[in-house]
Design an enzyme around this catalytic site. Structure first.
Site, short mmCIF file in Angstrom:
data_model
loop_
_atom_site.label_atom_id
_atom_site.label_comp_id
_atom_site.label_asym_id
_atom_site.label_seq_id
_atom_site.Cartn_x
_atom_site.Cartn_y
_atom_site.Cartn_z
N GLU A 126 0.87 -1.18 -0.03
CA GLU A 126 0.13 -0.04 -0.05
C GLU A 126 0.84 1.14 0.08
OE1 GLU A 126 -2.85 -0.30 3.14
OE2 GLU A 126 -3.71 -1.97 2.31
N HIS B 168 -8.15 9.93 3.39
CA HIS B 168 -7.92 8.92 2.24
C HIS B 168 -8.11 9.23 0.87
CE1 HIS B 168 -7.90 4.86 0.57
NE2 HIS B 168 -7.34 4.41 1.56
N ARG C 111 -0.06 8.30 1.66
CA ARG C 111 -1.28 9.20 1.69
C ARG C 111 -1.49 10.30 1.41
NH1 ARG C 111 -4.89 5.26 5.29
NH2 ARG C 111 -4.15 3.67 4.19
N HIS D 160 -10.63 9.99 7.16
CA HIS D 160 -10.41 8.68 7.29
C HIS D 160 -9.97 8.24 8.60
CE1 HIS D 160 -9.55 4.42 6.08
NE2 HIS D 160 -8.38 4.76 6.28
N ARG E 64 -0.33 8.80 9.21
CA ARG E 64 -0.25 7.49 9.55
C ARG E 64 0.15 6.84 8.33
NH1 ARG E 64 -3.62 3.17 8.75
NH2 ARG E 64 -5.48 4.57 8.45
C1 SIN Z 1 -6.97 0.88 2.94
O1 SIN Z 1 -7.42 -0.25 2.88
O2 SIN Z 1 -6.65 1.92 1.90
C2 SIN Z 1 -6.98 1.60 4.36
C3 SIN Z 1 -5.87 1.17 5.05
C4 SIN Z 1 -5.54 1.98 6.06
O3 SIN Z 1 -6.38 2.96 6.50
O4 SIN Z 1 -4.45 1.72 6.80
#
Ligand code: SIN
Length: 538
Positions: A123, A244, A293, A352, A387
């Site tokens: 991610e 997010h 992010r 988020h 985060r």
């Molecule tokens: C996501 O699945 O993109 C969210 C994961 C997260 O908030 O750490």
């Protein structure tokens, strides 16, 4: 200052009260039981209604070949934009793998690769594949299922559902020894009661409902952070609200919880394009679409402004097994009229995660004796200004274990509370009718991008809304009173921080300032006065 509530009509006792039933609360409760302590677990709605079950992407842990806690630490620190507490990150990444193994031993089942190993994906902000996932994109639901099964099989944990913790109770020395709780139930535990214990752990999750559009469920009204503030506890880093980047865009008028499109979609090859069909993350960051992010959210926001569009596109059409790999996302796209295997998905950022919260030490203790905080409610410092993806479930697992150990080892026997005042002059309550104006003013003036002007205007509207008092205690009135306190705290800190860093973006201070390698800590006095201090990052 306390919330206006009725006189307690019943009393219940346990060694420890845990407020909240997500990964943080459930892990803490189970580990308290391992230390032979009885637990009263109170949860505002049904036991599985919180944020945990909505988590899609997964849990980050250095379990893959060649990966190490040190590399996980490096990625966490970079995402945290210079404000992470190094000790908290060390603990998170070194104790994380064991915490995940314990979760597996408790029955959580994670997806496997063809060779039978745990499948690890990537991610935003991770330079390694280190995200465990379950049911494709239903990781939180599986974590919740496994922990709930263990909790429900334990006679030493009493669960009270539909129970909102209103305020803490303190003994004559100022130590927390319980909480007032409102139960919507029947029989002997209906209405307001007193729960007495040696310690109280707040694990109520996030505060996404401060904003109009959020990935958080309707129960995420920051009750634990607000309760801790009223109890005199310090809070930190609350200006760092994480937006997010990829939340399914539906209509401008849609408010409340919105469908998340996990970062893992980009981890498996999805790419962002603007409404002209151009990719825009390449050249903006070495990790392009998988940059941390905050960087992706800001760039989407810029693209939306430049192209005058309410969304950008996420193109996931090249992911061959989309339907099987992301069943939850596939279903929510289909139910909104989009087939992600043949069409691009409209996405825009939405609130988020609160990277800040109640300031705690490395065993989850707040600045108020007897009061602990865990998970998104807490601020260990592990997330800094932003985060890292999939570090949140991990934090609940790691610090839930630490808190229970500390309570078992150090907390003195139960004491009696001093009487609480139900005098309406010293207590406050706001009118639930202000909720949508509070949310829209926060989204407009204290959202992804802020400025002195927008924040001052937001504060003016909040001040006006604070005049709309209510004399009728009810869940909605307690929730909006909590949201109001948090909105004010976010705006105070966002105004104070005259720079841009992590998920705090000021249009009037667009760069990061070396003078601001500091954390903003706030508290709220008994008379309703706010105090704010800045401290250097450890
Ligand atoms: C996501 O699945 O993109 C969210 C994961 C997260 O908030 O750490």
């Amino acid at each position: 200052m306390k919330l206006l509530a009725g006189v307690p009509g019943w009393t219940v006792n346990a060694d420890v009260i845990v407020i909240g039933s997500g990964v943080a609360g459930l892990t803490t409760a189970l580990n308290l039981r391992a230390n032979n302590l009885s637990v009263l677990l109170v949860t505002k709605a049904r036991i599985d209604a919180g944020s945990t079950k909505w988590a899609q992407g997964g849990i980050a842990a250095a379990l893959g070949p060649g990966d190490t806690p040190d590399q996980h630490k490096k990625d966490t620190l970079i995402a945290g934009a210079g404000l992470c507490d190094s000790e908290a990150v060390d603990i998170l990444v070194t104790e994380g793998p064991e915490a995940v193994r314990k979760l597996i031993a408790r029955g959580a089942v994670f997806d496997k690769s063809d060779t039978g190993e745990i499948a690890l994906t990537r991610e935003g902000g991770h330079l390694r594949n280190r995200i465990l996932h379950a049911g494709g994109d239903a990781t939180g639901a599986e974590v919740s299922r496994a922990l709930l099964a263990a909790v429900q099989g334990d006679d030493g944990i009493e669960v009270i559902e539909n129970a909102l913790a209103i305020d803490v109770l303190k003994n004559a020395e100022g130590r927390v020894c319980g909480a007032t709780i409102h139960v919507i139930g029947a029989g002997s535990r209906d209405g307001v009661g007193r729960a007495l214990a040696r310690a109280v752990v707040i694990a109520t999750g996030g505060l996404g409902q401060v904003y109009s559009q959020t990935t958080n469920p309707s129960v995420s009204t920051g009750d634990g952070v607000a309760l801790a503030l009223r109890a005199g506890a310090k809070i930190a880093d609350v200006e760092f609200i994480q937006f997010h980047p990829t939340v399914l865009w539906r209509e401008l008028s849609e408010s409340g919880q919105q469908p998340l499109i996990s970062e893992a979609v980009r981890g498996e090859g999805g790419v962002l394009v603007n409404i002209k069909g151009e990719r825009f993350m390449q050249g903006k960051h070495p990790q392009a679409d998988l940059a941390p992010r905050d960087i992706v959210a800001k760039e989407i926001f810029r693209q939306m402004a430049e192209t005058n569009s309410p969304h950008v596109w996420l193109d996931a059409r090249k992911i061959a097994d989309f339907k099987e790999r992301f069943p939850t996302i596939y279903a929510s796209c289909i139910s909104n009229g989009i087939d992600p295997t043949t069409e691009m998905i409209p996405v825009s950022p939405a609130s988020h995660y609160a990277s800040g919260g109640v300031l705690v030490n490395m065993v989850g203790e707040t600045s108020v004796p007897g009061l602990y905080a865990c998970g998104e409610t807490a601020c260990t410092g592990a997330h800094g200004a932003n985060r890292l993806a999939s570090n949140s479930l991990l934090e609940g697992l790691v610090f839930g274990t630490r808190i229970s150990g500390d309570i078992a080892a150090h907390v003195p026997p139960q004491t009696q509370p001093v009487e609480i005042s139900t005098d309406s002059n010293s207590n406050f309550l706001l009118d639930p009718a202000i909720k949508s104006e509070l949310q829209s003013t926060m989204s407009k003036g204290a959202g992804v991008m802020r400025s002195k002007e927008s924040l001052e205007e937001t504060l003016r509207v909040l001040e006006k809304l604070s005049k709309k008092a209510s004399t009728t205690p009810c869940i909605e009135a307690w929730e909006i009173s909590n949201l109001y306190l948090l909105a004010v705290a976010i705006v105070h800190a966002a105004l104070e921080r005259t720079e841009s860093r992590g998920s705090h973006w000021r249009s009037d201070f667009p760069t990061t300032s070396a003078n601001w390698s500091k954390r903003i800590i706030q508290s709220y006095s008994n008379t309703g006065k706010w105090e704010l201090e800045t401290v250097e990052v450890k």
